[in-house]
Design a protein around this motif. Structure first.
Motif, PDB file in Angstrom:
ATOM      1  N   GLY A 112       0.782  -1.225   0.000  1.00  0.00           N
ATOM      2  CA  GLY A 112       0.000   0.000   0.000  1.00  0.00           C
ATOM      3  C   GLY A 112       0.811   1.270   0.000  1.00  0.00           C
ATOM      4  N   ASP A 113       2.129   1.228  -0.297  1.00  0.00           N
ATOM      5  CA  ASP A 113       2.916   2.457  -0.344  1.00  0.00           C
ATOM      6  C   ASP A 113       2.953   2.996  -1.770  1.00  0.00           C
ATOM      7  N   ALA A 114       3.604   4.109  -1.944  1.00  0.00           N
ATOM      8  CA  ALA A 114       3.612   4.783  -3.240  1.00  0.00           C
ATOM      9  C   ALA A 114       4.209   3.904  -4.328  1.00  0.00           C
ATOM     10  N   ASP A 115       5.340   3.267  -4.019  1.00  0.00           N
ATOM     11  CA  ASP A 115       5.984   2.431  -5.033  1.00  0.00           C
ATOM     12  C   ASP A 115       5.073   1.298  -5.471  1.00  0.00           C
ATOM     13  N   ALA A 116       4.391   0.657  -4.509  1.00  0.00           N
ATOM     14  CA  ALA A 116       3.513  -0.460  -4.842  1.00  0.00           C
ATOM     15  C   ALA A 116       2.362  -0.012  -5.723  1.00  0.00           C
ATOM     16  N   ILE A 117       1.790   1.176  -5.405  1.00  0.00           N
ATOM     17  CA  ILE A 117       0.671   1.672  -6.202  1.00  0.00           C
ATOM     18  C   ILE A 117       1.121   1.990  -7.618  1.00  0.00           C
ATOM     19  N   LEU A 118       2.251   2.667  -7.746  1.00  0.00           N
ATOM     20  CA  LEU A 118       2.740   3.046  -9.069  1.00  0.00           C
ATOM     21  C   LEU A 118       3.146   1.821  -9.892  1.00  0.00           C
ATOM     22  N   GLN A 119       3.573   0.762  -9.217  1.00  0.00           N
ATOM     23  CA  GLN A 119       4.015  -0.447  -9.916  1.00  0.00           C
ATOM     24  C   GLN A 119       2.896  -1.474 -10.071  1.00  0.00           C
ATOM     25  N   ARG A 120       1.659  -1.062  -9.710  1.00  0.00           N
ATOM     26  CA  ARG A 120       0.564  -2.017  -9.723  1.00  0.00           C
ATOM     27  C   ARG A 120       0.407  -2.750 -11.062  1.00  0.00           C
ATOM     28  N   PRO A 121       0.434  -2.075 -12.213  1.00  0.00           N
ATOM     29  CA  PRO A 121       0.258  -2.818 -13.482  1.00  0.00           C
ATOM     30  C   PRO A 121       1.315  -3.902 -13.682  1.00  0.00           C
ATOM     31  N   ALA A 122       2.569  -3.554 -13.389  1.00  0.00           N
ATOM     32  CA  ALA A 122       3.641  -4.537 -13.562  1.00  0.00           C
ATOM     33  C   ALA A 122       3.505  -5.671 -12.552  1.00  0.00           C
ATOM     34  N   LEU A 123       3.165  -5.318 -11.311  1.00  0.00           N
ATOM     35  CA  LEU A 123       2.992  -6.346 -10.287  1.00  0.00           C
ATOM     36  C   LEU A 123       1.821  -7.271 -10.627  1.00  0.00           C
ATOM     37  N   THR A 124       0.750  -6.675 -11.147  1.00  0.00           N
ATOM     38  CA  THR A 124      -0.411  -7.485 -11.524  1.00  0.00           C
ATOM     39  C   THR A 124      -0.059  -8.461 -12.638  1.00  0.00           C
ATOM     40  N   ALA A 125       0.647  -7.970 -13.648  1.00  0.00           N
ATOM     41  CA  ALA A 125       1.063  -8.842 -14.747  1.00  0.00           C
ATOM     42  C   ALA A 125       1.965  -9.962 -14.234  1.00  0.00           C
ATOM     43  N   GLY A 126       2.890  -9.593 -13.354  1.00  0.00           N
ATOM     44  CA  GLY A 126       3.781 -10.603 -12.787  1.00  0.00           C
ATOM     45  C   GLY A 126       3.018 -11.627 -11.967  1.00  0.00           C
ATOM     46  N   LEU A 127       2.042 -11.148 -11.178  1.00  0.00           N
ATOM     47  CA  LEU A 127       1.250 -12.061 -10.354  1.00  0.00           C
ATOM     48  C   LEU A 127       0.462 -13.042 -11.223  1.00  0.00           C
ATOM     49  N   THR A 128      -0.088 -12.552 -12.320  1.00  0.00           N
ATOM     50  CA  THR A 128      -0.845 -13.416 -13.230  1.00  0.00           C
ATOM     51  C   THR A 128       0.048 -14.505 -13.814  1.00  0.00           C
ATOM     52  N   GLU A 129       1.253 -14.106 -14.230  1.00  0.00           N
ATOM     53  CA  GLU A 129       2.186 -15.086 -14.798  1.00  0.00           C
ATOM     54  C   GLU A 129       2.628 -16.092 -13.742  1.00  0.00           C
ATOM     55  N   GLN A 130       2.941 -15.627 -12.542  1.00  0.00           N
ATOM     56  CA  GLN A 130       3.390 -16.519 -11.480  1.00  0.00           C
ATOM     57  C   GLN A 130       2.281 -17.483 -11.049  1.00  0.00           C
ATOM     58  N   THR A 131       1.045 -16.985 -11.048  1.00  0.00           N
ATOM     59  CA  THR A 131      -0.084 -17.853 -10.715  1.00  0.00           C
ATOM     60  C   THR A 131      -0.230 -18.970 -11.733  1.00  0.00           C
TER      61      THR A 131
END
Length: 272
Positions: A112-131
């Motif tokens: 929930g910090d600034a970096d996590a929010i700004l990186q949300r699209p990349a993190l989401t894509a990574g999470l989808t691939e890892q899942t």
């Protein structure tokens, strides 16, 4: 390269990883990805982000990815526990499922910090691939487990059928049925020849696989003399009526050509 954390079959380690997964998922439930956005917007200021609505871009995709990942983690944990507790042979291949990257990404999304929010699209894509990768491992393990269970069940069914066949052949009526079938299938002998065979072995042993002539040593349904001659058809000759029948029919075919000839000889000289 250091080992990545694995969802392993060992119960203690599985329990530790389950707790770790629970901690991450608990954070997501308590704070929520969506709930974190307004607070972060206030700290970022308009120079970095125009308003909290912009922070909501990709929120639905991230929430959906987290929901899918949570379900996949549950499924992976279930199959590992099932594989570790199942009493089947899964071979030398590991039954671990790699969860390290997925757990790390879930943790980042939950911060929930600034970096996590700004990186949300990349993190989401990574999470989808890892899942997807973890799901593929869990699916492969489930398939191995199901195949091993099916093989074990097939082997158990075959063993049960063998026991049932042995039990049936070791009764007089069961032995007659076995002899009739083998005589027809392997020798082409019909009911007329079986009638002679039935008379012959009724006289010799009463179709009792345990029959034994203490005077001469003749043994089993066909009254083999000595009994261990029947070992040429199986080491279980002393306990298996089918083995005795196979030997006896072979003997009759070699010595007399057919059961009626053997029965005629027995009627003439009282032995065959």
């Amino acid at each position: 390269m250091p080992e990545t954390p694995l969802l392993t079959p060992a119960r203690p380690r599985t329990a530790i990883i389950t707790i770790a997964v629970g901690a991450v998922l608990g954070l997501l439930v308590t704070a929520g990805i969506s709930a974190a956005a307004p607070a972060v917007a206030a700290s970022l200021g308009r120079a970095a982000v125009s308003d909290s609505e912009q922070l909501g871009v990709g929120m639905a995709e991230a929430d959906a990815a987290v929901t899918t990942a949570r379900a996949a983690l549950t499924d992976a944990a279930t199959v590992v526990v099932d594989a570790s507790s199942a009493e089947v042979d899964l071979g030398a291949e590991s039954i671990a499922v790699d969860t390290a990257d997925l757990l790390s990404t879930l943790g980042s999304l939950a911060e929930g910090d600034a970096d996590a929010i700004l990186q949300r699209p990349a993190l989401t894509a990574g999470l989808t691939e890892q899942t997807a990768l973890m799901t593929a491992q869990a699916t492969a393990l489930r398939e191995r487990l199901n195949a091993a269970i099916a093989q074990q069940q097939a082997e158990a069914a075959a063993a049960a059928a063998a026991v049932a066949a042995l039990t049936a052949a070791n009764t007089p009526d069961g032995a007659r049925n076995v002899a009739r079938q083998i005589a027809a299938d392997q020798y082409g002998w019909g009911d007329d020849q079986f009638s002679c065979l039935n008379s012959l072995w009724n006289k010799e042993s009463g179709w009792d696989y345990q029959a034994y002539n203490s005077g001469g040593g003749a043994t089993g349904i066909p009254q083999s003399l000595p009994g261990n001659k029947m070992a040429s058809f199986g080491d279980d000759w002393a306990t298996n009526g089918t083995t005795q029948i196979r030997w006896g029919l072979d003997y009759i075919q070699r010595a007399y050509g057919a059961p009626c000839s053997a029965w005629g000889h027995s009627q003439s000289v009282n032995w065959y």
